[in-house]
Design a protein around this motif. Sequence first.
Motif, PDB file in Angstrom:
ATOM      1  N   SER A 167     -33.169   5.855  19.523  1.00 35.84           N
ATOM      2  CA  SER A 167     -31.783   5.501  19.829  1.00 35.84           C
ATOM      3  C   SER A 167     -30.832   6.688  19.757  1.00 35.84           C
ATOM      4  CB  SER A 167     -31.305   4.382  18.897  1.00 35.84           C
ATOM      5  OG  SER A 167     -31.352   4.790  17.547  1.00 35.84           O
ATOM      6  N   ALA A 168     -31.159   7.675  18.927  1.00 38.61           N
ATOM      7  CA  ALA A 168     -30.339   8.885  18.810  1.00 38.61           C
ATOM      8  C   ALA A 168     -31.265  10.103  18.774  1.00 38.61           C
ATOM      9  CB  ALA A 168     -29.471   8.816  17.556  1.00 38.61           C
ATOM     10  N   PRO A 169     -32.031  10.320  19.838  1.00 39.90           N
ATOM     11  CA  PRO A 169     -33.100  11.332  19.806  1.00 39.90           C
ATOM     12  C   PRO A 169     -32.619  12.749  19.544  1.00 39.90           C
ATOM     13  CG  PRO A 169     -32.726  10.541  22.057  1.00 39.90           C
ATOM     14  CD  PRO A 169     -31.957   9.639  21.148  1.00 39.90           C
ATOM     15  N   GLU A 170     -31.504  13.148  20.137  1.00 38.39           N
ATOM     16  CA  GLU A 170     -31.046  14.522  19.949  1.00 38.39           C
ATOM     17  C   GLU A 170     -30.610  14.764  18.511  1.00 38.39           C
ATOM     18  OE1 GLU A 170     -28.110  15.643  22.793  1.00 38.39           O
ATOM     19  OE2 GLU A 170     -29.466  15.439  24.505  1.00 38.39           O
ATOM     20  N   ARG A 171     -29.971  13.763  17.909  1.00 40.41           N
ATOM     21  CA  ARG A 171     -29.543  13.920  16.516  1.00 40.41           C
ATOM     22  C   ARG A 171     -30.749  14.103  15.602  1.00 40.41           C
ATOM     23  NH1 ARG A 171     -26.393   9.223  17.819  1.00 40.41           N
ATOM     24  NH2 ARG A 171     -24.304   9.781  18.504  1.00 40.41           N
ATOM     25  N   VAL A 172     -31.765  13.289  15.815  1.00 39.28           N
ATOM     26  CA  VAL A 172     -32.959  13.390  14.970  1.00 39.28           C
ATOM     27  C   VAL A 172     -33.657  14.724  15.191  1.00 39.28           C
ATOM     28  CG1 VAL A 172     -35.244  12.418  14.529  1.00 39.28           C
ATOM     29  CG2 VAL A 172     -33.276  10.893  14.795  1.00 39.28           C
ATOM     30  N   THR A 173     -33.791  15.136  16.445  1.00 39.90           N
ATOM     31  CA  THR A 173     -34.420  16.429  16.745  1.00 39.90           C
ATOM     32  C   THR A 173     -33.662  17.561  16.074  1.00 39.90           C
ATOM     33  OG1 THR A 173     -35.236  15.622  18.886  1.00 39.90           O
ATOM     34  CG2 THR A 173     -35.115  18.010  18.582  1.00 39.90           C
ATOM     35  N   ASN A 174     -32.358  17.544  16.170  1.00 38.28           N
ATOM     36  CA  ASN A 174     -31.551  18.611  15.576  1.00 38.28           C
ATOM     37  C   ASN A 174     -31.671  18.629  14.055  1.00 38.28           C
ATOM     38  OD1 ASN A 174     -30.650  19.499  18.065  1.00 38.28           O
ATOM     39  ND2 ASN A 174     -28.784  18.256  18.019  1.00 38.28           N
ATOM     40  N   GLU A 175     -31.745  17.461  13.434  1.00 39.24           N
ATOM     41  CA  GLU A 175     -31.910  17.404  11.976  1.00 39.24           C
ATOM     42  C   GLU A 175     -33.260  17.991  11.571  1.00 39.24           C
ATOM     43  OE1 GLU A 175     -29.869  16.682   9.645  1.00 39.24           O
ATOM     44  OE2 GLU A 175     -28.207  15.733  10.703  1.00 39.24           O
ATOM     45  N   ILE A 176     -34.303  17.691  12.340  1.00 37.59           N
ATOM     46  CA  ILE A 176     -35.628  18.236  12.039  1.00 37.59           C
ATOM     47  C   ILE A 176     -35.617  19.757  12.174  1.00 37.59           C
ATOM     48  CG2 ILE A 176     -38.042  18.331  12.780  1.00 37.59           C
ATOM     49  CD1 ILE A 176     -37.737  15.402  13.695  1.00 37.59           C
ATOM     50  N   LEU A 177     -35.071  20.253  13.269  1.00 33.03           N
ATOM     51  CA  LEU A 177     -35.027  21.700  13.493  1.00 33.03           C
ATOM     52  C   LEU A 177     -34.198  22.406  12.427  1.00 33.03           C
ATOM     53  CD1 LEU A 177     -34.664  21.823  17.386  1.00 33.03           C
ATOM     54  CD2 LEU A 177     -36.621  22.628  16.041  1.00 33.03           C
ATOM     55  N   SER A 178     -33.056  21.807  12.070  1.00 32.11           N
ATOM     56  CA  SER A 178     -32.197  22.425  11.072  1.00 32.11           C
ATOM     57  C   SER A 178     -32.859  22.486   9.709  1.00 32.11           C
ATOM     58  CB  SER A 178     -30.872  21.633  10.991  1.00 32.11           C
ATOM     59  OG  SER A 178     -30.031  22.156   9.996  1.00 32.11           O
ATOM     60  N   PHE A 179     -33.486  21.388   9.301  1.00 30.64           N
ATOM     61  CA  PHE A 179     -34.135  21.368   7.997  1.00 30.64           C
ATOM     62  C   PHE A 179     -35.351  22.292   7.980  1.00 30.64           C
ATOM     63  CE2 PHE A 179     -36.591  19.104   4.566  1.00 30.64           C
ATOM     64  CZ  PHE A 179     -35.681  19.367   3.548  1.00 30.64           C
ATOM     65  N   ALA A 180     -36.049  22.379   9.111  1.00 35.14           N
ATOM     66  CA  ALA A 180     -37.213  23.278   9.197  1.00 35.14           C
ATOM     67  C   ALA A 180     -36.779  24.733   9.062  1.00 35.14           C
ATOM     68  CB  ALA A 180     -37.938  23.064  10.512  1.00 35.14           C
ATOM     69  N   ALA A 181     -35.594  25.048   9.561  1.00 40.91           N
ATOM     70  CA  ALA A 181     -35.118  26.440   9.544  1.00 40.91           C
ATOM     71  C   ALA A 181     -34.438  26.817   8.248  1.00 40.91           C
ATOM     72  CB  ALA A 181     -34.153  26.667  10.709  1.00 40.91           C
ATOM     73  N   SER A 182     -34.069  25.844   7.424  1.00 38.18           N
ATOM     74  CA  SER A 182     -33.334  26.144   6.197  1.00 38.18           C
ATOM     75  C   SER A 182     -34.263  26.798   5.174  1.00 38.18           C
ATOM     76  CB  SER A 182     -32.750  24.852   5.609  1.00 38.18           C
ATOM     77  OG  SER A 182     -33.781  23.959   5.212  1.00 38.18           O
ATOM     78  N   PRO A 183     -33.690  27.594   4.242  1.00 43.86           N
ATOM     79  CA  PRO A 183     -34.528  28.295   3.243  1.00 43.86           C
ATOM     80  C   PRO A 183     -35.325  27.332   2.383  1.00 43.86           C
ATOM     81  CG  PRO A 183     -32.274  29.152   3.274  1.00 43.86           C
ATOM     82  CD  PRO A 183     -32.268  27.912   4.128  1.00 43.86           C
TER      83      PRO A 183
END
Length: 267
Positions: free
Chosen positions: A251-267
């Motif tokens: 239902s909100a695919p871009e939001r979920v994708t962005n959260e995954i990418l952001s958390f993956a990139a965080s220290p």
Amino acid sequence: MAIRPSQRNNTRLVGAGDTTIVLAHGFGTDQTAWRNQEPALAARHRVLLFDHVGAGHSDLSAYSPRRYGSLRSYALDLLHLLEELTLEHVIYVGHSMSGMIGVLAAIEEPRRFRKLILLGASPRYLDDEGYVGGFKREDLDGLYEAMQSNFHAWASGFAPIATANPDKPDLARDFAQTLAALRPDIGLHVARTTFESDHRRDLPALQIPTLVLQSQADIAVPVEVGAYLARHIPRAELQVLDATGHLPHWSAPERVTNEILSFAASP
């Protein structure tokens, strides 16, 4: 000859990179549930997709109610799969039932995991004293009865309630199709295994950095459950998504994708 975990679970590895993101689907779906996230994630990372035994194109001969009587068996499957592929320090994304599967696996073998993302996950679906799980006993008994009486009719009726986006009827249609693709006896047993589980006591043992992603309105997992996870997992943070329904990656695919990418990139 024993079948390898990668064959049993219809495993695919796509993309490339130093980090591997594992995408684990929830009840009633299979690895195609991540179709909206796969391209963007695979453009930056290696991505592992698979079907739990009993779902999708997994080896149905490997399924037995006795073996899969608890989520711990699925966690063991996950660990065997990571072992075969010699994967460590993965970023694991688990939707719905796969949330607790990842928690149990990460407690058992923490070296396999670097971070966990729990999407619409719940340690217990039944209400309890001082705990809001989202379901009362009569709710679950009615659900099991409907599944047993006419599984495909239940799937058609449950899908729009679970997706909860009436302006996007394609979501309900797609979920009804993946639910109906389940063998009814397997679907009923997996539902019982999932909805009757209680892993609240396991949460404090998880020492992996964890992101709890939660829809703001989810019939299966109320916001209170996401808050409970964030309070009881030592290194967890909660992010409530501007999304409705139990499948926010649809239902909100871009939001979920962005959260995954952001958390993956965080220290």
